[in-house]
Write a protein that holds these residues in place. Structure first.
Motif, short mmCIF file in Angstrom:
data_model
loop_
_atom_site.label_atom_id
_atom_site.label_comp_id
_atom_site.label_asym_id
_atom_site.label_seq_id
_atom_site.Cartn_x
_atom_site.Cartn_y
_atom_site.Cartn_z
N ALA A 70 0.66 -1.38 0.07
CA ALA A 70 -0.14 0.12 -0.05
C ALA A 70 0.85 1.17 -0.09
CB ALA A 70 -0.89 -0.04 1.26
N ASP A 71 1.87 1.41 0.61
CA ASP A 71 2.92 2.32 0.68
C ASP A 71 4.29 2.45 -0.33
OD1 ASP A 71 1.43 3.34 2.81
OD2 ASP A 71 2.37 1.85 4.06
N LEU A 72 4.82 1.18 -0.73
CA LEU A 72 5.98 1.25 -1.41
C LEU A 72 5.75 0.43 -2.77
CD1 LEU A 72 8.31 0.27 1.29
CD2 LEU A 72 7.92 2.73 0.58
N VAL A 73 6.47 0.94 -3.73
CA VAL A 73 6.71 -0.15 -4.90
C VAL A 73 8.50 -0.28 -5.22
CG1 VAL A 73 6.48 -0.21 -7.25
CG2 VAL A 73 4.71 0.75 -5.93
N ALA A 74 9.10 -1.17 -5.36
CA ALA A 74 10.13 -1.69 -5.69
C ALA A 74 10.10 -2.28 -7.01
CB ALA A 74 10.88 -2.46 -4.58
N PRO A 106 8.23 5.53 -2.63
CA PRO A 106 6.84 5.65 -1.70
C PRO A 106 5.98 5.92 -2.90
CG PRO A 106 8.06 7.65 -1.76
CD PRO A 106 9.21 6.73 -2.37
N ARG A 107 4.60 5.22 -2.84
CA ARG A 107 3.58 5.56 -3.68
C ARG A 107 3.25 7.18 -3.77
NH1 ARG A 107 1.07 1.40 -6.07
NH2 ARG A 107 1.66 -0.64 -5.28
N ALA A 142 9.43 10.08 8.27
CA ALA A 142 10.70 9.42 8.68
C ALA A 142 10.27 7.91 8.82
CB ALA A 142 11.08 10.06 10.18
N THR A 143 9.23 7.44 9.12
CA THR A 143 8.71 6.22 9.26
C THR A 143 8.71 5.61 7.91
OG1 THR A 143 7.46 6.52 11.31
CG2 THR A 143 7.10 4.60 10.00
N LEU A 144 8.12 6.16 6.94
CA LEU A 144 8.16 5.61 5.47
C LEU A 144 9.54 5.39 4.73
CD1 LEU A 144 6.36 5.14 2.91
CD2 LEU A 144 6.70 7.69 2.45
N VAL A 145 10.57 6.29 5.20
CA VAL A 145 11.70 6.44 4.63
C VAL A 145 12.75 5.17 5.55
CG1 VAL A 145 14.21 7.44 4.40
CG2 VAL A 145 12.13 8.63 3.95
N GLY A 146 12.14 4.97 6.73
CA GLY A 146 12.96 3.96 7.28
C GLY A 146 12.33 2.39 6.82
N THR A 147 10.91 2.47 6.39
CA THR A 147 10.50 1.32 5.99
C THR A 147 10.84 0.98 4.54
OG1 THR A 147 8.46 1.84 6.86
CG2 THR A 147 8.13 0.17 5.00
N HIS A 177 11.56 12.48 -7.19
CA HIS A 177 10.55 11.63 -6.45
C HIS A 177 11.55 10.88 -5.72
CE1 HIS A 177 6.46 8.99 -6.12
NE2 HIS A 177 7.34 8.57 -5.36
N ILE A 178 11.51 11.03 -4.37
CA ILE A 178 12.50 10.31 -3.45
C ILE A 178 12.44 8.78 -3.98
CG2 ILE A 178 12.61 11.90 -1.69
CD1 ILE A 178 11.06 9.47 0.05
N HIS A 179 13.82 8.15 -3.94
CA HIS A 179 13.86 6.82 -4.22
C HIS A 179 15.20 6.22 -3.89
CE1 HIS A 179 15.46 9.16 -7.61
NE2 HIS A 179 16.42 8.04 -7.80
N LEU A 180 14.97 4.97 -3.39
CA LEU A 180 16.38 4.50 -2.58
C LEU A 180 16.72 3.41 -3.78
CD1 LEU A 180 16.63 3.14 0.80
CD2 LEU A 180 16.91 1.61 -1.07
N HIS A 181 18.15 3.63 -3.95
CA HIS A 181 18.79 2.53 -4.76
C HIS A 181 19.22 1.58 -3.87
CE1 HIS A 181 19.39 5.00 -8.54
NE2 HIS A 181 19.19 5.87 -7.56
N LEU A 182 19.07 0.22 -4.28
CA LEU A 182 19.75 -1.00 -3.79
C LEU A 182 20.49 -1.57 -4.91
CD1 LEU A 182 19.73 -3.36 -1.87
CD2 LEU A 182 17.59 -4.27 -2.79
N LEU A 183 21.78 -1.55 -4.39
CA LEU A 183 22.65 -2.24 -5.49
C LEU A 183 23.62 -3.53 -4.51
CD1 LEU A 183 23.31 1.22 -5.71
CD2 LEU A 183 24.04 0.20 -7.60
N ALA A 184 23.68 -4.36 -5.21
CA ALA A 184 24.56 -5.96 -4.66
C ALA A 184 24.72 -6.51 -5.91
CB ALA A 184 23.48 -6.39 -3.79
N GLY A 185 25.89 -7.60 -5.43
CA GLY A 185 26.25 -8.36 -6.52
C GLY A 185 27.70 -8.06 -7.10
#
Length: 114
Positions: free
Chosen positions: A23-27, A43-44, A58-63, A98-106
């Motif tokens: 309901a709150d996020l999309v990855a 975040p949506r 703040a809670t949303l960014v932590g999530t 639009h705030i977005h968190l990059h997740l990088l790995a591998g």
């Protein structure tokens, strides 16, 4: 925001390779990956930059960070390590406002970045 690329992805108006949503996020997978795992967690609700956050956000960014860690774990990258990055404004490399968190790995990620 009807003109925001990520708002349009979150509302499924623009297709993306979605790997998680609630309901709150999309990855979804980054269209120009910089590592074997490179996805964006958004975040949506539209928040332009970290500078536009309110205390209630703040809670949303932590999530967002929690979800990124879960994705890394599910994809088998948690033990080897992963990086999360949120760029804020153009000088830091933010290109979609639009705030977005990059997740990088591998792969081994250098320091300092860029």
């Amino acid at each position: 925001m009807s003109s925001c690329l990520f708002c349009r992805i979150a509302s499924a108006d623009i297709p993306a390779k979605v790997i998680y949503q609630d309901a709150d996020l999309v990855a979804f997978e980054d269209i120009n990956p910089q590592a074997p795992l490179h996805c964006l967690v958004i975040p949506r609700r539209h928040i332009g930059t970290l500078n536009d956050m309110t205390p209630e956000d703040a809670t949303l960014v932590g999530t967002m960070h929690y979800r990124a860690a879960q994705i890394a774990r599910e994809r088998g990258y948690a033990d080897g390590g992963f990086r999360t990055v949120i760029n804020c404004n153009a000088d830091a490399g933010q290109t979609v406002f639009h705030i977005h968190l990059h997740l990088l790995a591998g792969r081994r990620l250098g320091w300092p970045p860029g």
